[in-house]
Each structure stands twice: as C-alpha cells, then as structure tokens.
Design a protein around this motif. Structure first.
Motif, short mmCIF file in Angstrom:
data_model
loop_
_atom_site.label_atom_id
_atom_site.label_comp_id
_atom_site.label_asym_id
_atom_site.label_seq_id
_atom_site.Cartn_x
_atom_site.Cartn_y
_atom_site.Cartn_z
N VAL A 123 0.86 -1.19 0.00
CA VAL A 123 0.00 0.00 0.00
C VAL A 123 0.89 1.23 0.00
N VAL A 170 -3.21 4.73 -2.88
CA VAL A 170 -4.39 5.44 -2.39
C VAL A 170 -4.13 6.94 -2.44
N VAL A 173 -4.90 10.18 -1.12
CA VAL A 173 -5.56 10.65 0.09
C VAL A 173 -5.78 12.16 0.06
N GLU A 174 -6.59 12.62 1.00
CA GLU A 174 -7.04 14.02 0.99
C GLU A 174 -6.20 14.94 1.87
N PHE A 181 -2.38 14.03 6.97
CA PHE A 181 -2.93 13.35 8.14
C PHE A 181 -3.63 12.07 7.68
N ALA A 182 -4.36 12.18 6.58
CA ALA A 182 -5.01 10.99 6.03
C ALA A 182 -3.96 9.99 5.53
N SER A 223 -2.63 8.10 8.35
CA SER A 223 -3.71 7.31 8.94
C SER A 223 -4.04 6.10 8.08
N VAL A 224 -4.09 6.30 6.78
CA VAL A 224 -4.31 5.16 5.88
C VAL A 224 -3.16 4.17 6.04
N ILE A 246 -1.40 3.66 8.70
CA ILE A 246 -1.59 2.95 9.97
C ILE A 246 -2.57 1.79 9.80
N GLY A 247 -3.69 2.06 9.16
CA GLY A 247 -4.68 1.00 8.93
C GLY A 247 -4.11 -0.11 8.06
N ALA A 248 -3.40 0.28 7.01
CA ALA A 248 -2.90 -0.71 6.06
C ALA A 248 -1.87 -1.63 6.70
N GLU A 285 0.38 14.08 14.86
CA GLU A 285 -0.36 13.24 15.79
C GLU A 285 -0.28 11.78 15.36
N ALA A 286 -0.41 11.57 14.07
CA ALA A 286 -0.39 10.21 13.55
C ALA A 286 1.00 9.59 13.62
N ASN A 343 1.26 8.17 16.92
CA ASN A 343 0.35 7.03 16.99
C ASN A 343 0.99 5.80 16.36
N LEU A 400 2.04 2.46 18.41
CA LEU A 400 1.40 1.18 18.12
C LEU A 400 2.39 0.17 17.52
#
Lengths: 332, 189, 389
Positions: free
Chosen positions: C22, C53, C55-56, C59-60, C63-64, C66-68, C89-90, C93, C97
């Motif tokens: 990703v 991806v 993204v917008e 930050f996105a 975040s994407v 992180i999810g991926a 912030e991310a 994070n 994690l």
C-alpha cells in the motif's frame, strides 16, 4: 382446529420469541457474536454501548464473522479498552480521534491487496469524530468509494470529554460550551450539519439512519449495508443519559420520541437518492414531549416556558416531516 | 571538474537542458550532476540550472559560482541578469540568438570564447517547437569538445520518444555541425 | 544498475522494488516527483500487488498507512515540511502502536514564513515522535537507506523515516546504482507482521493505557531504539554483502585521524564538506568530518568514541531551536559530556540558503584559530537583518 392469531406478533411489546427464527433480531439469538461483551465501563443506560452491540453483532452475522473494526477516540473506545482489558471479541483497532475513516480506508486497501476482500471493514465513531474532527477523512473515504461501512453513533455532543458542543448538537441544547445562561440559553439555532445528507451528496452506494429504539430496523440496515461494496454510511441516534439529562431507564424511550416527533427521520438512500423512509405510524408527537424528559432542555421549561424556542424546534420538526414525507397517507 | 551554468526562462526547458547534459556525460562514462536553482516554477521567469562533469564522483552541492561554460537559452536575459557572474577567465559562452556579437553587446568577450547559435530557429525547423535546449546541447558539444555528438544523441533518445526524439536529434546534429564548422573557420582565419 | 537519474525517481524505483503493498501519499513540494513516479508505476501495472491510495491530506496519508500496516500490508508514504507537521499526531500514533511504516521526508523548512526550500526543520521537529530517523548524504545513500529502512522497521516493529534534502537531492540528477529486484529480494524478506487485524485471531490494538503502565510502554520503546543502534551497522554489513557497496551505519567518519577540528553534519551538505576537508588537507590543515546517518536513535557512544580525540568540534546545523540554539548540538553535548574540547554550533542553510565550500572553510579556519563564537549563523546577511522591520 382454528389457527390462533397472535395479534401482537412482531410488535415491540411481545418481542421476538413468537416470530419465526429468520425474523428475529440477532440480539435475541444465543449464537450472536457478542462483539462488545460485558465488563466494559459504559454508564448505566448508555445508548452508544447498546447501539454498538446491535450494529456489530448484526455486522458479524451479515459478514459470516469476517469483519475488522476501526474505532475513533471517544466514549466507546475509552470504556471498552482499559488496558489490560478489552471488551472486544473481534479484531479491532483504535488510532486517533480524527482519522477513523482514513484508517478504515487503509485496512480496506491492505485486505484488497492481500486478496482478502471476503473480510469486510467497519469504521465507527461518535458525532464529534465523524462530523467534526473526522469530517475531512470521512469525505475522503466517501470520495474514493473505499469499501468501508462507517457508523456514527450520534449522541449530539462530545460526551467523553464532559459534554461539549459538537457540530451535531441540536439547537437550544445545553452543553458545557453552550450553557443555559443569558438571553439565548443553550446551543445556537444554526443550519445544522446533516451527516446523512452530506453522505448522500457524495453519492455513495448506501446511506441510512436508525436509532437504538428499533433494533429490527437497525439490524436490517446494517445487513443491507453489507450487501453493498464501496463507501456506506449509517447514522445511529444514541441517547446519552448523562449528557442529555435523561433517566437511564429512558434511553430507548427518548430515542423513540426523537423519531416520533419528526426531529430524527428514518431513511435509506442509494447513490444520493432516498429509496425508503419510515413513515410516522401516528400523528407526530409534539416536540415538547421529547424535550421535557431531557434536562439539557430544562431551561426551556423553567423558570418560564420558553414557548418561542419550543415553537422554533417544533417548526424544525415540521419541516423535517414535510421534507422527508414522514406523514403516513390518510393523516390530516 | 567542469562546471556549466544555464540561464533561461521558465518553460524553455532549462532544467531539461542540464539533465540532458548530465545524461550525455553519463553516456560517455563520466560522472555528472545536474540540478536547478530552485525557485517557484513560473513560466517566463528567469531560471538557472547547473551541471557539473567530472571523471571522479561529484560530492559538491553548492550552486555553480565559477562556471567554465555558460549557456544562455534566452538572450533577453542578457539585459536583465548578470549571466556571466563568476565566469572563469577561459570560460566559454553559448548564446541562443540570431543577432551578432555586437548587437548582443558581447564585444568584451573574445570571439573564440563566444558562440552564437540560432537554436530556437533550429528547433522550430527540425522539431516544430521553439524549445532550444537540444540544439544548444549539440552546439555545446561542438564548442567545448567535451561531449561527442553520439553521447548527445543517446541522451536525447533516452529522454524523448518517436518524432520528438527525432526532431531533437536533428536539431542537435545540425547545431553541432554548424558550430564545428564555424570553429574551423576561425582556426583557418 | 547504473543510471543517470533524478533522486526522486531513483527513490521511487527503489521503493517499488521493495514490494510495497500500500502506498498512500499527499503531494507537497519537494516530494512530488517521488509519489508521481510511484503512482505511474502502479497505474501502468508495473508494480504488481500494490494499491496506491490518493488521500485528501497528509494526516489521512499517515492514517491510511496505519490502517494498512495494521492489516498486514507493507506500507510506504512520503512527505515534507508542513505535511509532516500535519500528520504529527499520527506519527506518534504509528510509533506508539509499533507499526513498521517507512516514509521518505524530503527535508524542507517549516513556515511561517512559507519557504519551500531545504533545511532539516521538519524532521528535527519530530525527533521525539518515536520514529527512527536516517539522513541521506547523496541520492545513492537515499536509495540504499530506503532498502535498509524496510528491514529495520519490520524487524523491530518501529516506523522509520528516511530523510533526503529537498530539491538538493530530490531534484538532482546524478549517477545512482539503482538496486535490482533480485538484489532487494535477497535482502528484504516478505513482511511478516508481529501482529495484525485478523478475524481468525482477533485482538485489540490501541487500548487506553493509564498511569500504571504508560511509563513502561515508553521505556520499552526506548529499549527498542537502543536495539536499533546495534542492528543498524549489522544490517549495513549485510547490505554490503548483497549489494557490493558500503551504505548505512550510524556514523561516517571522514579523515578524522589527527584532525584538529572535526565538523559534524547530516545530509547532503556532507558532500560539500568533504570537498572542503580535502582542499584544506591539501593545504596541510588537519581537519575532518563526521557524518551522522542515524539521528534517532542518537548514536551517542559511537560519536563519543569518534570525537573524543578532537580538540574542536563544529556542529553544522540545518535546523535551529528558536530561543535556545542548535538541535544536534544539544544531543551531542550530552554525548560528549566531560570531554575537554571546544564545541561550536554553526546554523547553516536555513530555508534553502546554499552552504558553500568558501563559507565552510572560513568557519573551520575561525574555529582553528579559536576565533569562532559558540554559536553563529553562517552567512548571516546583516544588511537584511537591519532592513527587516
């Protein structure tokens, strides 16, 4: 032998046990996942805990248990995962407050590229995380049509941090940052911010609204959402006894009144077009009956009746009823 | 190390010119570094790019302040910018223009250091577009003898495809031979 | 394979060979050519098994990512400057994690005033975020560090940012040996996550940790970074056996033997610095340089060992902590505590001002003559200072 007709079959009074099994709610079955299991720290009467349990158990059934959940920061996340314990029995990740839709997009992308599109993704958060701080991420997810069902549990304020006003807080409601003082107590009368309508404007495959007062309806909409691929949005009204100042035993009653007075329309939309609304079965309940049992509106009744404000809220309800055609036919 | 500075205006392919120069040097087995002077990208604004050539790995990253060669892609810059700043005493100048050395007020530079090449015309003739960089590359190769026409051709074909490549190669080749023959004239004279 | 290639493009092709699954990025100068290059490869079908991806926001993007990566995919992104801050912030994070994301930071100044040119303010501002930070000296270095970054990140479950100077490296065309797929495959195994979101083995990621355990979580993260300091040279050695060249490592000494002054620096300025050192050595002046490749974790012991014999150390900073002083200097002072030497901070090249050989030489000569102030701004234009309101 005459067949016995059970007139109350399917009604909320009798519940599920007289229904054929396939018509019963997921919650009524002993084989439900119990995705959010007991032991979490939610308040007594928490609408969100109820809503999340309904939604996720329904989603688990609809997906055959192949589900990953992404949760925004907020009450639900805080009361369910106090390390070293977790009330979640399903794969679950919490990242930040404003990024749950984006994290969910990332999970969906990874599953896609790993060839696991059989595993579905559900993102969830409160109204703050969805309508305010997570709004950009939500819109981005919609625009890309990522394969995510996003669920907003709307209790109409930032509850976990002490009941502060959010973009979803209704007019006149008291919160810690829209206090019931001065000539215009409570929240302002603005244009509102309808996340379901905004979701519809993105023309995503499926948008629906629901409340915890009707688990059949809520579960059906979750299952319906899972029949689609692409971005989907479900907006669930979940009263918060603490923030709304309602009795803890009244959570379902308050949610039902919100629907019955016309303030919260139940609808479904596909690709920007409304395909179904739930009409009000009787004449709309006056908003006053709904407002009166919530202390966040106490200032509208005491020390004097603020009929001017109540009338404005009634006008909002009337407009919503007209706009979405909520009056069933034949009613005056 | 041989250092080149290229002056032009945004949209004329000044950055591409430096990159092509470096690619031609690479094609002939040398180390080369090309980079723009980084400004906001805006068509028409003065732009500078740099190229260093060497037989050893190049580590230096500062802008070229003492160029051994200057290429001017747009002669209107001669009135606006001090394009010759830091030019080494034996440094050469290649100017894209149809005017004479006198008309360009370049008399102070010895004639054997200056080549004036109608690169835009050559580009229009061979490639149909007024982008002079390929022609200037060919001219530079002939003027300095640092690069063979073959390495220039290879660099152009690596970068462009089909008709565009053909046109650019033709422009570069034409420029190369013109400059080469002019040098011979000078020597003979 | 030897190529004459733009730095960004070399990084894009190398990242592509690391088999990312990703890629999610938001464009910002001067990183754009990297993500454009990768998106072209994905769209043309040359990068199999990869989702790009769009993204917008930054930050996105994080975040994407992180999810991926939490869902088991090798994930990459890139940013710079304002974009890095927007995802701050991310960043915390991701490291909290334990998610092995690899990100390129095309180092650029942070506004206001808005400035798109190169310095190290962006990455330096996030030095406490728990990410490993590696700084590339050249485009070859950048390419090699990305390959090592994936190994390092996935082995330790820590995110890694590879810093390369914006424009100066990203937009420079130079000779790079771009790794082949076979070479990368020989070095970088498939991603096997330490944990991932999986319905067959459900777990909760991102619980709330209170005072009773938070300190311990941070302590463990610190231990993992200390472990990285040991692993980085080992991974570099392994890299050399596969790729045939030296790359990576925590610190890079250059002509330190008997140096009377050593200049410590990070990033592309090391190239100019080495040329300066060579010229001064040719003139009989005993100077040296020390490149810092790993900034986080800070290789304090290696630095102390390398710099202890030097009577003078000049730290060349490409960022600056307003109100106090140098950033690298502060960490270095702690590492060099108690050593009897003179130390100087030189803040250079903020907002993309070129750092020249001539200026570096002048500063080193001043240090050698003990005429350098403890902290100076290289090439400060006094007339501009006086002209500004």
């Amino acid at each position: 032998m005459t067949a016995i007709t059970f007139h109350q079959t399917g009604s909320l009074t009798v519940g599920n046990r007289l229904l054929p099994p396939e018509q019963r709610t997921v919650q009524s079955t002993g084989t439900r996942t119990n995705a959010l299991t007991c032991g979490h720290r939610a308040c007594q009467g928490c609408g969100e805990a109820l809503g999340a349990r309904f939604v996720l158990d329904a989603a688990m059934r609809a997906t055959g248990g192949q589900l990953v959940v992404v949760n925004a920061t907020g009450c639900l996340e805080v009361f369910s995962t106090p390390y070293p314990e977790s009330a979640w029995r399903i794969p679950w990740i919490h990242s930040l407050f404003g990024n749950a839709p984006a994290v969910a997009s990332g999970v969906a992308a990874a599953l896609r590229v790993r060839g696991r599109t059989d595993i579905r993704v559900l993102g969830q958060g409160g109204d703050g995380g969805t309508v305010d701080i997570g709004f950009g991420a939500l819109s981005g997810m919609f625009e890309r049509d990522d394969d995510v069902l996003f669920v907003c549990y709307d209790n109409e304020a930032y509850m976990n941090t002490g009941v502060q006003r959010s973009g979803a807080t209704p007019p006149a409601a008291r919160t810690a940052t829209t206090q019931a003082v001065g000539p215009d107590p409570g929240n302002v009368f603005g244009q509102g911010k309808s996340a379901p309508l905004i979701a519809m404007a993105h023309e995503i495959p499926y948008v629906a609204t629901a409340t915890v007062a009707d688990p059949h309806d809520l579960e059906r909409k979750v299952a319906r959402a899972m029949e689609f691929h692409g971005a989907r949005y479900l907006h669930v009204l979940v009263p918060c006894p603490l923030g709304w100042g309602s009795a803890t035993a009244d959570t379902i009653r308050v949610a039902r009144l919100a629907v019955q007075c016309g303030l919260f329309p139940l609808l479904e939309a596909e690709r920007g077009q409304i395909v179904a609304v739930t009409p009000l079965r009787r004449a709309p309940v006056p908003v006053e009956e709904y407002l009166r049992i919530q202390k966040r509106y106490a200032h509208l009744f005491s020390p004097h009746m603020r009929t001017d404000v109540i009338d404005r809220i009634q006008a909002l309800a009337d407009r919503t009823i007209a706009r979405f055609g909520l009056r069933s036919t034949g009613e005056a | 190390m041989f250092q080149i500075r290229i002056h032009g205006r945004g949209g004329q392919g000044v950055v591409t010119a430096a990159e092509l120069l470096s690619a031609a040097a690479f094609a002939s087995g040398r180390y080369a570094q090309a980079f723009p002077s980084f400004g906001s990208e805006r068509t028409g604004a003065p732009v500078v790019s740099y190229c260093r050539l060497s037989d050893a790995p190049i580590r230096l990253r500062e802008p070229v302040m003492h160029p051994d060669a200057i290429i001017v892609q747009d002669s209107t810059l001669l009135l606006q910018v001090d394009v010759f700043a830091g030019l080494t005493p034996d440094g050469t100048v290649l100017v894209n223009s149809r005017l004479t050395r006198a008309a360009l007020h370049l008399e102070r530079l010895a004639p054997d250091r200056v080549v004036i090449l109608p690169a835009t015309q050559l580009a229009l003739t061979h490639a149909g577009r007024p982008l002079p960089n390929a022609a200037l590359l060919g001219g530079f190769a002939a003027q300095t003898g640092l690069l063979s026409l073959d390495s220039v051709t290879r660099a152009i074909r690596d970068r462009f495809r089909g008709g565009v490549a053909d046109g650019n190669v033709a422009a570069a080749t034409d420029a190369y031979h013109r400059v080469l023959s002019r040098a011979k004239e000078q020597v003979d004279a | 394979m030897l190529r004459q290639i733009e730095g960004s493009q070399a990084v894009a092709e190398t990242v592509a060979r690391c088999r990312p699954q990703v890629i999610c990025a938001y464009p910002i100068s001067p990183q754009t050519h990297i993500v454009e290059g990768l998106s072209r490869l994905v769209k043309a079908g040359e990068l199999a098994g990869c989702e790009f991806v769009n993204v917008e926001s930054e930050f996105a993007a994080m975040s994407v990512a992180i999810g991926a990566v939490a869902a088991g995919a090798r994930t990459y992104t890139a940013t710079a400057s304002q974009g890095l801050l927007f995802m701050a912030e991310a960043l915390y994070n991701a490291s909290g994690l334990g998610l092995p994301i690899v990100m390129t930071v095309a180092n650029r100044a942070i506004g206001a005033p808005i400035n798109i040119w190169n310095d190290h303010s962006d990455a330096m501002s996030q030095r406490d975020s728990g990410w490993i930070q590696l700084y590339a000296e050249s485009n070859q270095d950048a390419v090699d560090l990305h390959v090592q970054a994936f190994r390092l990140a996935e082995e330790l479950s820590v995110p890694v940012m590879v810093c390369m100077d914006g424009f100066v490296l990203t937009h420079a065309y130079e000779r790079v040996d771009v790794p082949t797929r076979q070479q990368v495959d020989a070095y970088l195994p498939p991603f096997t996550p330490r944990q991932q979101l999986d319905p067959d083995a459900p777990l909760t990621i991102g619980a709330m940790v209170g005072p009773e355990a938070f300190t311990e979580v941070r302590y463990l993260a610190h231990q993992v970074q200390r472990q990285a300091l040991r692993r980085i040279p080992e991974l570099a050695a392994e890299f050399e056996t596969v790729f045939g060249r030296s790359a990576g490592g925590n610190v890079r000494p250059y002509r330190l033997a008997d140096a009377q002054t050593v200049v410590v620096a990070l990033g592309s300025v090391l190239g100019t610095l080495k040329d300066t050192v060579d010229e001064m050595r040719d003139d009989g002046i005993r100077v040296g340089a020390l490149g810092l490749t790993t900034f986080r974790p800070f290789p304090a012991e290696a630095l102390r060992e390398a710099l202890a014999p030097a009577p003078r150390v000049v730290v060349l900073e490409r960022a600056f902590s307003v109100g106090t002083g140098g950033i690298v200097s502060a960490d270095l002072d702690t590492a060099l505590t108690g050593l009897p030497q003179r130390r100087y901070t030189v803040v250079a090249g903020l907002g993309g001002r070129p750092v020249t050989k001539a200026s570096l030489r002048a500063v080193i000569e001043a240090a050698l003559a003990d005429e350098l102030a403890p902290m100076t701004f290289l090439d400060l234009h006094q007339s501009t200072v006086e002209a500004l309101p």
